[in-house]
Design a protein around this motif. Structure first.
Motif, PDB file in Angstrom:
ATOM      1  N   UNK A 153       0.831  -1.205   0.000  1.00  0.00           N
ATOM      2  CA  UNK A 153       0.000   0.000   0.000  1.00  0.00           C
ATOM      3  C   UNK A 153       0.870   1.260   0.000  1.00  0.00           C
ATOM      4  N   UNK A 154       1.942   1.256   0.779  1.00  0.00           N
ATOM      5  CA  UNK A 154       2.844   2.406   0.790  1.00  0.00           C
ATOM      6  C   UNK A 154       3.451   2.632  -0.601  1.00  0.00           C
ATOM      7  N   UNK A 155       3.765   1.544  -1.281  1.00  0.00           N
ATOM      8  CA  UNK A 155       4.303   1.666  -2.639  1.00  0.00           C
ATOM      9  C   UNK A 155       3.270   2.262  -3.582  1.00  0.00           C
ATOM     10  N   UNK A 156       2.032   1.793  -3.476  1.00  0.00           N
ATOM     11  CA  UNK A 156       0.962   2.347  -4.309  1.00  0.00           C
ATOM     12  C   UNK A 156       0.814   3.840  -4.048  1.00  0.00           C
ATOM     13  N   UNK A 157       0.799   4.205  -2.783  1.00  0.00           N
ATOM     14  CA  UNK A 157       0.650   5.601  -2.397  1.00  0.00           C
ATOM     15  C   UNK A 157       1.819   6.433  -2.918  1.00  0.00           C
ATOM     16  N   UNK A 158       3.026   5.955  -2.738  1.00  0.00           N
ATOM     17  CA  UNK A 158       4.213   6.690  -3.158  1.00  0.00           C
ATOM     18  C   UNK A 158       4.243   6.898  -4.672  1.00  0.00           C
ATOM     19  N   UNK A 159       3.895   5.870  -5.425  1.00  0.00           N
ATOM     20  CA  UNK A 159       3.874   6.016  -6.888  1.00  0.00           C
ATOM     21  C   UNK A 159       2.880   7.086  -7.324  1.00  0.00           C
ATOM     22  N   UNK A 160       1.736   7.101  -6.697  1.00  0.00           N
ATOM     23  CA  UNK A 160       0.717   8.087  -7.061  1.00  0.00           C
ATOM     24  C   UNK A 160       1.093   9.496  -6.592  1.00  0.00           C
ATOM     25  N   UNK A 161       1.735   9.578  -5.440  1.00  0.00           N
ATOM     26  CA  UNK A 161       2.236  10.878  -4.983  1.00  0.00           C
ATOM     27  C   UNK A 161       3.266  11.418  -5.959  1.00  0.00           C
ATOM     28  N   UNK A 162       4.138  10.534  -6.454  1.00  0.00           N
ATOM     29  CA  UNK A 162       5.175  10.945  -7.400  1.00  0.00           C
ATOM     30  C   UNK A 162       4.563  11.478  -8.687  1.00  0.00           C
ATOM     31  N   UNK A 163       3.392  10.990  -9.035  1.00  0.00           N
ATOM     32  CA  UNK A 163       2.702  11.463 -10.235  1.00  0.00           C
ATOM     33  C   UNK A 163       1.858  12.701  -9.963  1.00  0.00           C
ATOM     34  N   UNK A 164       1.895  13.179  -8.731  1.00  0.00           N
ATOM     35  CA  UNK A 164       1.189  14.413  -8.395  1.00  0.00           C
ATOM     36  C   UNK A 164      -0.293  14.240  -8.143  1.00  0.00           C
ATOM     37  N   UNK A 165      -0.738  13.026  -7.847  1.00  0.00           N
ATOM     38  CA  UNK A 165      -2.153  12.771  -7.617  1.00  0.00           C
ATOM     39  C   UNK A 165      -2.598  13.378  -6.290  1.00  0.00           C
ATOM     40  N   UNK A 166      -3.826  13.833  -6.249  1.00  0.00           N
ATOM     41  CA  UNK A 166      -4.395  14.389  -5.014  1.00  0.00           C
ATOM     42  C   UNK A 166      -4.800  13.254  -4.086  1.00  0.00           C
ATOM     43  N   UNK A 167      -5.017  13.594  -2.822  1.00  0.00           N
ATOM     44  CA  UNK A 167      -5.462  12.592  -1.852  1.00  0.00           C
ATOM     45  C   UNK A 167      -6.810  12.009  -2.269  1.00  0.00           C
ATOM     46  N   UNK A 168      -7.688  12.833  -2.818  1.00  0.00           N
ATOM     47  CA  UNK A 168      -9.004  12.366  -3.274  1.00  0.00           C
ATOM     48  C   UNK A 168      -8.828  11.335  -4.385  1.00  0.00           C
ATOM     49  N   UNK A 169      -7.976  11.646  -5.353  1.00  0.00           N
ATOM     50  CA  UNK A 169      -7.743  10.726  -6.474  1.00  0.00           C
ATOM     51  C   UNK A 169      -7.094   9.432  -5.996  1.00  0.00           C
TER      52      UNK A 169
END
Length: 91
Positions: free
Chosen positions: A9-25
């Motif tokens: 889950x942390x990896x999923x979160x980190x990858x999406x953060x790196x792409x600039x995704x919002x918390x909602x997305x």
């Protein structure tokens, strides 16, 4: 940054953060609420001791690379296909 083991889950979160995704997305993609993702984001940033978007991208590259897959054409007439992973809820 020292080598750390991140949960899936942390990896999923980190990858999406790196792409600039919002918390909602991110919440919509990996499950949970915006508030839960916000807390997880803060905990992950503290765990990795990072503070900037550049550091987030670097950490994602180091600790949470997208799973790669090798695509082989079935015949010489096939055009090369992109190997960029799909940003979906399964990763």
């Amino acid at each position: 940054m020292k080598a750390l083991i991140l949960s899936p889950r942390e990896k999923k979160l980190l990858r999406r953060m790196a792409r600039g995704r919002s918390d909602v997305a991110i919440a919509a993609q990996i499950g949970g609420t915006e508030a839960q993702v916000s807390v997880q984001r803060l905990r992950l940033l503290r765990k990795l001791k990072i503070h900037s978007q550049t550091q987030i991208v670097d950490a994602a590259e180091k600790f949470a690379r997208w799973p790669s897959r090798e695509l082989r054409p079935t015949s010489s007439s096939n055009l090369a296909r992109s190997t960029e992973p799909v940003d979906g809820p399964s990763n």
